[in-house]
Design a protein around this motif. Sequence first.
Motif, PDB file in Angstrom:
ATOM      1  N   LEU A 285       1.960   5.759  -7.293  1.00 39.86           N
ATOM      2  CA  LEU A 285       0.799   6.258  -8.261  1.00 39.86           C
ATOM      3  C   LEU A 285       0.780   7.743  -8.311  1.00 39.86           C
ATOM      4  O   LEU A 285       0.607   8.361  -9.260  1.00 39.86           O
ATOM      5  N   LEU A 286       1.086   8.386  -7.198  1.00 40.87           N
ATOM      6  CA  LEU A 286       1.229   9.757  -6.982  1.00 40.87           C
ATOM      7  C   LEU A 286       2.286  10.243  -7.870  1.00 40.87           C
ATOM      8  O   LEU A 286       2.198  11.416  -8.528  1.00 40.87           O
TER       9      LEU A 286
ATOM     10  N   ILE B 222      -3.375  -1.313  -4.840  1.00 43.81           N
ATOM     11  CA  ILE B 222      -3.960  -0.625  -3.852  1.00 43.81           C
ATOM     12  C   ILE B 222      -5.491  -1.506  -3.444  1.00 43.81           C
ATOM     13  O   ILE B 222      -5.731  -1.654  -2.405  1.00 43.81           O
ATOM     14  N   LYS B 223      -6.226  -2.071  -4.299  1.00 40.03           N
ATOM     15  CA  LYS B 223      -7.453  -2.831  -4.126  1.00 40.03           C
ATOM     16  C   LYS B 223      -7.268  -4.014  -3.401  1.00 40.03           C
ATOM     17  O   LYS B 223      -8.467  -4.541  -3.020  1.00 40.03           O
TER      18      LYS B 223
ATOM     19  N   LEU C 174       0.846  -1.218   0.037  1.00 37.41           N
ATOM     20  CA  LEU C 174      -0.149  -0.078  -0.122  1.00 37.41           C
ATOM     21  C   LEU C 174       0.871   1.309  -0.176  1.00 37.41           C
ATOM     22  O   LEU C 174       0.615   2.411  -0.727  1.00 37.41           O
TER      23      LEU C 174
ATOM     24  N   SER D 230       2.696   1.400  -3.323  1.00 41.32           N
ATOM     25  CA  SER D 230       1.924   1.683  -4.343  1.00 41.32           C
ATOM     26  C   SER D 230       1.282   3.023  -4.644  1.00 41.32           C
ATOM     27  O   SER D 230       1.092   3.660  -5.748  1.00 41.32           O
ATOM     28  N   CYS D 231       0.888   3.585  -3.604  1.00 41.70           N
ATOM     29  CA  CYS D 231       0.260   4.904  -3.425  1.00 41.70           C
ATOM     30  C   CYS D 231       1.109   5.903  -3.726  1.00 41.70           C
ATOM     31  O   CYS D 231       1.003   6.692  -4.263  1.00 41.70           O
ATOM     32  N   THR D 232       2.467   6.001  -3.220  1.00 43.61           N
ATOM     33  CA  THR D 232       3.573   6.789  -3.382  1.00 43.61           C
ATOM     34  C   THR D 232       3.913   6.739  -4.951  1.00 43.61           C
ATOM     35  O   THR D 232       4.091   7.773  -5.506  1.00 43.61           O
TER      36      THR D 232
ATOM     37  N   ILE E 195      -3.146   0.315  -9.341  1.00 40.14           N
ATOM     38  CA  ILE E 195      -4.765   0.310  -8.772  1.00 40.14           C
ATOM     39  C   ILE E 195      -5.174  -0.996  -8.187  1.00 40.14           C
ATOM     40  O   ILE E 195      -5.578  -0.934  -7.346  1.00 40.14           O
TER      41      ILE E 195
ATOM     42  N   SER F  56       1.720   9.819 -11.678  1.00 37.26           N
ATOM     43  CA  SER F  56       0.607  10.410 -12.241  1.00 37.26           C
ATOM     44  C   SER F  56       0.753  11.159 -13.336  1.00 37.26           C
ATOM     45  O   SER F  56      -0.154  11.006 -14.540  1.00 37.26           O
TER      46      SER F  56
END
Length: 202
Positions: free
Chosen positions: A15-16, A98-99, A8, A11-13, A95, A19
């Motif tokens: 993705l940002l 994250i899911k 998490l 992947s969040c880092t 994504i 982007s």
Amino acid sequence: MIKRLFDLLVSCTLLLALSPIIVITAILVRFKLGMPIVFKQKRPGLHGMPFYVYKFRTMTDETDSLGNLLPDHIRLTAFGSFLRKYSLDELLQLINVIKGELSLVGPRPLLMEYLPLYTEEQAKRHQVRPGITGWAQINGRNAISWEDRFERDIWYVENQSLRLDLKILLLTVKKVVRSDGISSANHVTMPLFRGTTSNHEG
């Protein structure tokens, strides 16, 4: 739990941070290949449970006179090859991570129709959450046989650790930069899996 938290956070880092590249890629796919921008396909996840994996589209929808899709190597465009070469088509799978459908590291999710073709040993690859990259991807990717690929997947299942995941992620970056093992002989990716010899004996 630690692996999930790591997935998490990273992947969040990513993705940002990525982007802008994701948005630019989406615009280029829309301009060069049209709609839909996103290709999604049902794949088996943890314990074989199905989910939809997301990728940027890399092929056209060209068909023959009977309405059947043309072979992959004909539909794969130069732009699509570029996306695959640098794994840009895979970015949307963050994504999925994250899911909770994918992990950053694990056996790559293959096709649903392969499930009944696996030997009991090969089926062990579904004992862990599938990943964007894995031990097989840094040790041959699409340039090795199915049997070798599955052996590497099972090795990962039996030896997984956070330290190993970090090693795989670092080596994946190196592989992507060098574009190693994208294609197998005579195929743009991998030939279809037909089962091993032991599946058809007796």
